[in-house]
Enzyme design. Sequence first.
Site, PDB file in Angstrom:
ATOM      1  CE  LYS A  21      34.740  42.684  42.987  1.00 58.80           C
ATOM      2  NZ  LYS A  21      34.663  41.711  44.095  1.00 58.80           N
ATOM      3  CB  ILE A  22      36.742  44.971  35.195  1.00 58.64           C
ATOM      4  CG1 ILE A  22      35.401  44.754  34.438  1.00 58.64           C
ATOM      5  CG2 ILE A  22      37.988  44.798  34.312  1.00 58.64           C
ATOM      6  CD1 ILE A  22      35.201  45.817  33.638  1.00 58.64           C
TER       7      ILE A  22
END
Length: 372
Positions: free
Chosen positions: A142-143
């Site tokens: 997750k970014i």
Amino acid sequence: MTQNAKLADLSAAGVSVWLDDLSRDMIDSGALRREIDEHSVVGVTTNPAIFQAAIAKSSMYDDQIAALAAQGADVDATLTAITTDDVRSACDVLAAVAVDSDGVDGRVSIEVDPRLAHDTDATVAQAIELSKIVDRSNVLIKIPATKAGLPAITRVLAEGISVNVTLIFSVERYREVMEAFLNGLDAALENGHDVADIVSVASFFVSRVDTEIDKRLDQIGTPEALALRGKAGLANARLAYAAYTEVFDLGVRFPDLKAHGARPQRALWASTGVKNPEYPDTLYVSELVAPDTVNTMPGKTMLAFADHGWVNTESIVGRDEESRGVFDALSRVGIDLGDVFALLETEGVTKFVDAWDELLTATAAQLTSAKA
């Protein structure tokens, strides 16, 4: 095991059901396995707040923290070990789902340190590190969709790593995310990666939009303003889905990538727990039904849907004009949508940083106690 009929119907309508929760208790007790068998769960998402709650409420991490303390691990290394172990175990529980769905589902997400949200290089470095540590093909890194996060998304995808883009609040930013995704796949091809192995979702937050805009509508207080309460979140998501179809069904760039086996970056509806008790508690599930989407739900929302949710297959597709009308009306009564979305992004990062800081503090205390 028999699948819950309502959640099975949601899945049949094209919505992948992901659980927005994870803990070692859930994995070891078989509760996650039961969610798969009984609630059509085909994926899991995590965030710093979820890990903070899981570790604070359980003694199951104590032995590992003590062992890491004996090895001289610092607090950051300890948290990396704990969280990646849980995500790896969850990936293993969902491995068969990943195989059965050809890798589309069966995914478990782990987020880069939220303190890196405005540092592109550090985000890329940790994303690569987390992917290597978890070492499972069905993990998603997750970014956040901050300005610094956009080039990080491209660079991480270029390494052949699957990505869950989080904290998306506006359609404008969502379009930038899709552009970063396409750029990442182009680069992955140039780097010799098989883009058919790369999976990405774009997590578009819903209920937080209503929470902030409803507060501002209440402050305005006119009948026109109050009549718009509870409409912004769904309208925003519907316009996001329209942007998705424009890029992946009608766009000029994706067909070339698709010819190489690329898959579209699915829209994922996040923040689907209803905050306002005046609204139906399954609102952001029942009213966000469209093919090739994901809905990640907290356990409470999933149980509510299993009990009394409904599947509205006409909730998104074909409602673009109506949704633009909601936004026009919001602007007319004085809602500054740009300001709303900027604030929500800032608050979103801050909330995750605060949760991570709390976790760091608590874990540091446990490490000190274990070393004493």
